[in-house]
Design a protein around this motif. Structure first.
Motif, mmCIF file in Angstrom:
data_model
loop_
_atom_site.group_PDB
_atom_site.id
_atom_site.type_symbol
_atom_site.label_atom_id
_atom_site.label_comp_id
_atom_site.label_asym_id
_atom_site.label_seq_id
_atom_site.Cartn_x
_atom_site.Cartn_y
_atom_site.Cartn_z
ATOM 1 N N THR A 89 0.845 -1.191 0.000
ATOM 2 C CA THR A 89 0.000 0.000 0.000
ATOM 3 C C THR A 89 0.886 1.250 0.000
ATOM 4 O O THR A 89 2.041 1.218 0.420
ATOM 5 C CB THR A 89 -0.915 0.071 1.242
ATOM 6 N N TYR A 98 -0.118 5.783 0.259
ATOM 7 C CA TYR A 98 -1.291 6.666 0.386
ATOM 8 C C TYR A 98 -0.999 8.106 0.004
ATOM 9 O O TYR A 98 -1.886 8.944 0.016
ATOM 10 C CB TYR A 98 -1.801 6.646 1.834
ATOM 11 N N LEU A 130 -1.102 -0.449 -3.904
ATOM 12 C CA LEU A 130 -2.529 -0.406 -3.557
ATOM 13 C C LEU A 130 -2.800 0.850 -2.730
ATOM 14 O O LEU A 130 -2.197 1.035 -1.666
ATOM 15 C CB LEU A 130 -2.906 -1.649 -2.731
ATOM 16 N N GLY A 190 -4.979 1.623 -0.523
ATOM 17 C CA GLY A 190 -5.972 0.876 0.244
ATOM 18 C C GLY A 190 -6.840 1.815 1.067
ATOM 19 O O GLY A 190 -6.383 2.879 1.502
ATOM 20 N N ASP A 191 -8.084 1.374 1.303
ATOM 21 C CA ASP A 191 -8.911 2.189 2.207
ATOM 22 C C ASP A 191 -8.427 2.018 3.653
ATOM 23 O O ASP A 191 -8.920 2.695 4.556
ATOM 24 C CB ASP A 191 -10.409 1.881 2.048
ATOM 25 N N SER A 192 -7.396 1.162 3.853
ATOM 26 C CA SER A 192 -6.716 1.106 5.146
ATOM 27 C C SER A 192 -6.146 2.476 5.492
ATOM 28 O O SER A 192 -5.764 2.719 6.639
ATOM 29 C CB SER A 192 -5.598 0.060 5.121
ATOM 30 N N ASP A 219 -8.753 1.344 -3.894
ATOM 31 C CA ASP A 219 -9.920 0.701 -3.272
ATOM 32 C C ASP A 219 -11.190 1.514 -3.447
ATOM 33 O O ASP A 219 -11.183 2.740 -3.247
ATOM 34 C CB ASP A 219 -9.684 0.570 -1.759
ATOM 35 N N LYS A 276 -10.189 -1.961 -6.686
ATOM 36 C CA LYS A 276 -10.396 -3.193 -5.914
ATOM 37 C C LYS A 276 -11.711 -3.054 -5.153
ATOM 38 O O LYS A 276 -12.037 -1.965 -4.675
ATOM 39 C CB LYS A 276 -9.225 -3.416 -4.943
ATOM 40 N N HIS A 281 -11.511 -9.005 -3.712
ATOM 41 C CA HIS A 281 -10.949 -9.090 -2.343
ATOM 42 C C HIS A 281 -11.927 -9.926 -1.523
ATOM 43 O O HIS A 281 -13.053 -9.490 -1.269
ATOM 44 C CB HIS A 281 -10.792 -7.673 -1.772
ATOM 45 N N VAL A 297 -7.355 -10.452 -4.121
ATOM 46 C CA VAL A 297 -6.676 -10.417 -2.817
ATOM 47 C C VAL A 297 -7.425 -11.375 -1.894
ATOM 48 O O VAL A 297 -8.654 -11.364 -1.824
ATOM 49 C CB VAL A 297 -6.669 -8.982 -2.230
ATOM 50 N N GLU A 340 -7.502 -12.380 2.033
ATOM 51 C CA GLU A 340 -7.006 -11.845 3.313
ATOM 52 C C GLU A 340 -7.363 -12.771 4.469
ATOM 53 O O GLU A 340 -8.522 -13.171 4.635
ATOM 54 C CB GLU A 340 -7.592 -10.443 3.547
ATOM 55 N N ILE A 399 -2.659 -11.712 1.863
ATOM 56 C CA ILE A 399 -2.245 -10.939 3.045
ATOM 57 C C ILE A 399 -2.739 -11.766 4.232
ATOM 58 O O ILE A 399 -3.947 -11.977 4.386
ATOM 59 C CB ILE A 399 -2.772 -9.482 3.030
ATOM 60 N N VAL A 405 0.739 -8.889 -0.409
ATOM 61 C CA VAL A 405 0.521 -7.454 -0.191
ATOM 62 C C VAL A 405 0.580 -7.201 1.314
ATOM 63 O O VAL A 405 0.112 -8.016 2.113
ATOM 64 C CB VAL A 405 -0.830 -6.966 -0.788
ATOM 65 N N VAL A 435 0.627 -3.668 4.317
ATOM 66 C CA VAL A 435 0.398 -2.237 4.533
ATOM 67 C C VAL A 435 1.752 -1.563 4.819
ATOM 68 O O VAL A 435 2.506 -2.012 5.691
ATOM 69 C CB VAL A 435 -0.606 -2.042 5.696
HETATM 70 O O1 KIV Z 1 -6.976 -1.440 2.360
HETATM 71 C C1 KIV Z 1 -6.010 -2.215 2.315
HETATM 72 O O2 KIV Z 1 -4.870 -1.890 2.687
HETATM 73 C C2 KIV Z 1 -6.248 -3.561 1.811
HETATM 74 C C3 KIV Z 1 -5.159 -4.562 2.029
HETATM 75 C C4 KIV Z 1 -5.215 -5.004 3.433
HETATM 76 C C5 KIV Z 1 -5.237 -5.678 1.079
HETATM 77 O O3 KIV Z 1 -7.281 -3.842 1.295
#
Ligand code: KIV
Length: 287
Positions: free
Chosen positions: A27, A29, A46, A48-50, A88, A118, A142, A185, A187, A208, A218, A220
């Motif tokens: 990931t 951002y 990625l 990611g929405d993380s 995401d 994703k 995912h 993905v 998880e 993951i 993958v 974070v």
């Molecule tokens: O949002 C994210 O970081 C993810 C990963 C955990 C695959 O979807």
């Protein structure tokens, strides 16, 4: 590309599975994290929405909005010239009509300049996946632990531990593959289940917390580099502790400011002798 950088494509990613070469994904951002991840040679980035948890300070990914995703995807794609950027779709941005889902997926590509989107979920997403693919939007699935459903799943728990759940994961993966996703993905799934799914699918399976029996991994960014991520899940390997390095650097700066040892002479701009004389008069110290 004009500058000669070869961009990674969906077909490069598929070929890696065919050749048995593991796919790397991480990931990012923002501009600096994406630049570092790209320079490190990772295949896929990625957004990611993380980011809701590791950048915006929420305790889940649920509050993340389309505006957040577009904003961060734009920053990442400004840095990523070679890596394949996937963004995401956030919570509820693809659970209304298919048209609404396609429109939001399109925003991540048109405004964010992502190369793919994703989405979390199983076979119920097949109609949306097909429409996105028809519209020229590559899609990554995912399944397994899907963090946007954390409250329905009853927490961040391993999925697919029993036969029924494992078969359901396989059915979801096959249905999404048939609908047109180009990678998936997986998880927090037992390694044996991952291996079975990766073997039955033609598309790459990126894990993951899913063991080594898949086609790529993958993680974070913040977990890998130790950047203010408080919880370290079992499946994370931490390669650095930049949080500690940053804390020490900032504390050193604060101490130097308090002791007046920063700024030192080498950090200071000087006025001309003539200007100093006019400002202070003869013999007056500048400090
Ligand atoms: O949002 C994210 O970081 C993810 C990963 C955990 C695959 O979807």
């Amino acid at each position: 590309m004009a500058n000669g950088t070869k961009q990674i494509t969906t077909s490069d990613i598929r070929k890696k599975k065919e050749a048995g070469i593991p796919i790397t994904m991480m990931t990012a951002y923002d501009f600096p994290s994406a630049k570092l991840v790209e320079e490190a040679g990772v295949d896929m980035i990625l957004v990611g929405d993380s980011l809701g948890m590791v950048v915006l300070g929420y305790d889940s990914t649920i509050p993340v909005t389309m505006e957040d995703m577009v904003h961060h995807t734009k920053a990442v794609t400004r840095a990523a010239k070679r890596a394949f950027v996937v963004a995401d779709l956030p919570f509820l941005s693809y659970h209304g009509t298919v048209e609404e889902g396609v429109k939001n997926a399109g925003r991540l590509m048109q405004e964010g300049l992502a190369k793919a989107v994703k989405m979390e979920g199983g076979q119920e997403l097949a109609p949306l996946v097909t429409r996105c693919v028809q519209a020229g939007i590559p899609v990554v699935g995912h399944i397994g632990l899907t963090p946007q459903s954390v409250h329905q799943l009853g927490g961040y728990k391993v999925q697919g531990r029993d036969l029924e759940q494992a078969q359901r994961l396989l059915e979801d993966a096959l249905a999404l593959q048939a609908a047109g996703i180009f990678a998936i993905v997986l998880e927090c799934v037992p390694e044996e289940v991952t291996g079975m799914i990766a073997k039955k699918l033609d598309i790459p399976v990126i894990g993951i917390g899913a063991g080594v029996t898949c086609d790529g991994q993958v993680l974070v960014f913040h977990d890998v580099v130790g950047y203010a991520s408080s919880i370290t899940p079992k499946f994370v390997k931490r390669y650095a502790d930049i949080g500690e390095t940053i804390r020490e650097a900032v504390a050193g700066y604060a101490q130097d400011v308090e002791k007046r040892s920063f700024p030192a002479p080498e950090h200071v701009f000087r006025a001309s002798e003539e200007t100093i004389k006019q400002l202070y008069g003869e013999g007056v110290a500048t400090k």
